[in-house]
Motif scaffolding. Structure first.
Motif, PDB file in Angstrom:
ATOM      1  N   GLU A   1      12.533   4.205  13.999  1.00  0.00           N
ATOM      2  CA  GLU A   1      12.820   5.634  14.143  1.00  0.00           C
ATOM      3  C   GLU A   1      12.550   6.312  12.803  1.00  0.00           C
ATOM      4  O   GLU A   1      13.128   5.935  11.782  1.00  0.00           O
ATOM      5  CB  GLU A   1      14.269   5.855  14.565  1.00  0.00           C
ATOM      6  N   LEU A   2      11.664   7.276  12.803  1.00  0.00           N
ATOM      7  CA  LEU A   2      11.286   7.952  11.563  1.00  0.00           C
ATOM      8  C   LEU A   2      12.425   8.862  11.102  1.00  0.00           C
ATOM      9  O   LEU A   2      12.945   9.646  11.900  1.00  0.00           O
ATOM     10  CB  LEU A   2      10.010   8.768  11.778  1.00  0.00           C
ATOM     11  N   PRO A   3      12.820   8.772   9.821  1.00  0.00           N
ATOM     12  CA  PRO A   3      13.946   9.580   9.343  1.00  0.00           C
ATOM     13  C   PRO A   3      13.540  11.011   8.982  1.00  0.00           C
ATOM     14  O   PRO A   3      13.830  11.506   7.899  1.00  0.00           O
ATOM     15  CB  PRO A   3      14.409   8.803   8.105  1.00  0.00           C
ATOM     16  N   VAL A   4      12.847  11.643   9.906  1.00  0.00           N
ATOM     17  CA  VAL A   4      12.440  13.041   9.747  1.00  0.00           C
ATOM     18  C   VAL A   4      12.760  13.747  11.057  1.00  0.00           C
ATOM     19  O   VAL A   4      13.108  13.105  12.051  1.00  0.00           O
ATOM     20  CB  VAL A   4      10.934  13.165   9.395  1.00  0.00           C
ATOM     21  N   SER A   5      12.601  15.034  11.069  1.00  0.00           N
ATOM     22  CA  SER A   5      12.882  15.797  12.289  1.00  0.00           C
ATOM     23  C   SER A   5      11.928  15.350  13.404  1.00  0.00           C
ATOM     24  O   SER A   5      10.827  14.867  13.123  1.00  0.00           O
ATOM     25  CB  SER A   5      12.719  17.291  12.029  1.00  0.00           C
ATOM     26  N   PRO A   6      12.317  15.526  14.671  1.00  0.00           N
ATOM     27  CA  PRO A   6      11.406  15.186  15.772  1.00  0.00           C
ATOM     28  C   PRO A   6      10.061  15.904  15.656  1.00  0.00           C
ATOM     29  O   PRO A   6       9.021  15.328  15.952  1.00  0.00           O
ATOM     30  CB  PRO A   6      12.175  15.625  17.021  1.00  0.00           C
ATOM     31  N   LYS A   7      10.074  17.152  15.204  1.00  0.00           N
ATOM     32  CA  LYS A   7       8.826  17.906  15.030  1.00  0.00           C
ATOM     33  C   LYS A   7       7.939  17.230  13.979  1.00  0.00           C
ATOM     34  O   LYS A   7       6.740  17.030  14.205  1.00  0.00           O
ATOM     35  CB  LYS A   7       9.145  19.343  14.620  1.00  0.00           C
ATOM     36  N   ASP A   8       8.526  16.854  12.837  1.00  0.00           N
ATOM     37  CA  ASP A   8       7.746  16.195  11.782  1.00  0.00           C
ATOM     38  C   ASP A   8       7.259  14.820  12.232  1.00  0.00           C
ATOM     39  O   ASP A   8       6.143  14.419  11.899  1.00  0.00           O
ATOM     40  CB  ASP A   8       8.562  16.067  10.498  1.00  0.00           C
ATOM     41  N   ALA A   9       8.072  14.093  12.987  1.00  0.00           N
ATOM     42  CA  ALA A   9       7.650  12.785  13.502  1.00  0.00           C
ATOM     43  C   ALA A   9       6.465  12.939  14.445  1.00  0.00           C
ATOM     44  O   ALA A   9       5.502  12.174  14.389  1.00  0.00           O
ATOM     45  CB  ALA A   9       8.820  12.088  14.206  1.00  0.00           C
ATOM     46  N   SER A  10       6.531  13.948  15.302  1.00  0.00           N
ATOM     47  CA  SER A  10       5.442  14.209  16.238  1.00  0.00           C
ATOM     48  C   SER A  10       4.162  14.606  15.487  1.00  0.00           C
ATOM     49  O   SER A  10       3.077  14.132  15.806  1.00  0.00           O
ATOM     50  CB  SER A  10       5.853  15.307  17.217  1.00  0.00           C
ATOM     51  N   GLU A  11       4.306  15.461  14.481  1.00  0.00           N
ATOM     52  CA  GLU A  11       3.148  15.861  13.669  1.00  0.00           C
ATOM     53  C   GLU A  11       2.531  14.654  12.967  1.00  0.00           C
ATOM     54  O   GLU A  11       1.315  14.524  12.889  1.00  0.00           O
ATOM     55  CB  GLU A  11       3.559  16.904  12.630  1.00  0.00           C
ATOM     56  N   PHE A  12       3.370  13.776  12.458  1.00  0.00           N
ATOM     57  CA  PHE A  12       2.893  12.570  11.772  1.00  0.00           C
ATOM     58  C   PHE A  12       2.081  11.705  12.733  1.00  0.00           C
ATOM     59  O   PHE A  12       0.969  11.288  12.417  1.00  0.00           O
ATOM     60  CB  PHE A  12       4.087  11.783  11.223  1.00  0.00           C
ATOM     61  N   LYS A  13       2.622  11.440  13.901  1.00  0.00           N
ATOM     62  CA  LYS A  13       1.917  10.601  14.869  1.00  0.00           C
ATOM     63  C   LYS A  13       0.637  11.275  15.361  1.00  0.00           C
ATOM     64  O   LYS A  13      -0.385  10.617  15.555  1.00  0.00           O
ATOM     65  CB  LYS A  13       2.837  10.231  16.023  1.00  0.00           C
ATOM     66  N   ASP A  14       0.677  12.582  15.552  1.00  0.00           N
ATOM     67  CA  ASP A  14      -0.539  13.304  15.944  1.00  0.00           C
ATOM     68  C   ASP A  14      -1.595  13.218  14.852  1.00  0.00           C
ATOM     69  O   ASP A  14      -2.777  13.041  15.126  1.00  0.00           O
ATOM     70  CB  ASP A  14      -0.238  14.779  16.237  1.00  0.00           C
ATOM     71  N   TYR A  15      -1.159  13.338  13.599  1.00  0.00           N
ATOM     72  CA  TYR A  15      -2.096  13.322  12.476  1.00  0.00           C
ATOM     73  C   TYR A  15      -2.865  12.008  12.410  1.00  0.00           C
ATOM     74  O   TYR A  15      -4.059  11.988  12.134  1.00  0.00           O
ATOM     75  CB  TYR A  15      -1.350  13.557  11.160  1.00  0.00           C
TER      76      TYR A  15
END
Length: 170
Positions: free
Chosen positions: A138-152
């Motif tokens: 589980e990434l220790p960032v907001s769900p939005k930032d986690a989603s952006e990271f995976k999309d990137y």
């Protein structure tokens, strides 16, 4: 060929080191054997749940060492590859933008993921069909930032499993 990669991290900051990233890579044809060996050892040692060094107590230290010996045997056999990256905190980074400071965790994690296992060199002829199955903690960032990271990094998720064609990294 499919590689399975388990990723974990800790963004805890200590006086000397911080931003710890770790990963374990297993070829899909070795996955079942590795899982069976590690699960058998955990059962033999009566270790339940996730193994975390921060939870080790004096009565359990020998069990943890035995578990790590088993893992090191798998590494020696070349069926598991382990990579670890962390930052040294003696010197503060300079000339970073506000965005770079805000996204430090994701940017470092991406660089670790991209370079740690030498995926760029895993298919020198380009003839093999390579894919990755990636399990991020589980990434220790907001769900939005986690989603952006995976999309990137171009990840797609199917049934809680993250897939990426290895060539997509480069």
């Amino acid at each position: 060929m499919q590689y399975i990669i388990y990723m974990d991290e800790s963004n805890d900051e200590g006086p000397s080191f911080g931003n710890f990233y770790g990963g374990a890579l297993v070829r899909s044809q070795d996955y079942q054997r590795v899982t069976e060996i590690l699960e058998k050892k955990k059962l033999e040692l009566n270790i339940n749940g996730e193994i975390k060094w921060q939870r080790v107590t004096l009565p359990y230290v020998d069990k943890y060492i035995a578990m790590m010996d088993t893992l090191f045997d798998l590494i020696k056999e070349d069926i598991v590859k382990i990579r670890i990256m962390f930052t040294q905190n003696l010197h503060e980074p300079i000339n970073l933008s506000v965005e770079q400071r805000a996204k430090e965790y994701q940017m470092l994690y991406y660089q670790f993921f991209k370079h740690a296992f030498g995926l760029r060199y895993s298919n020198p002829t380009g003839r093999d069909d390579l894919s990755l199955r990636i399990y991020f903690d589980e990434l220790p960032v907001s769900p939005k930032d986690a989603s952006e990271f995976k999309d990137y990094i171009g990840l797609s998720t199917v049934n809680q499993t993250t897939f990426l064609r290895a060539s997509a990294l480069y």
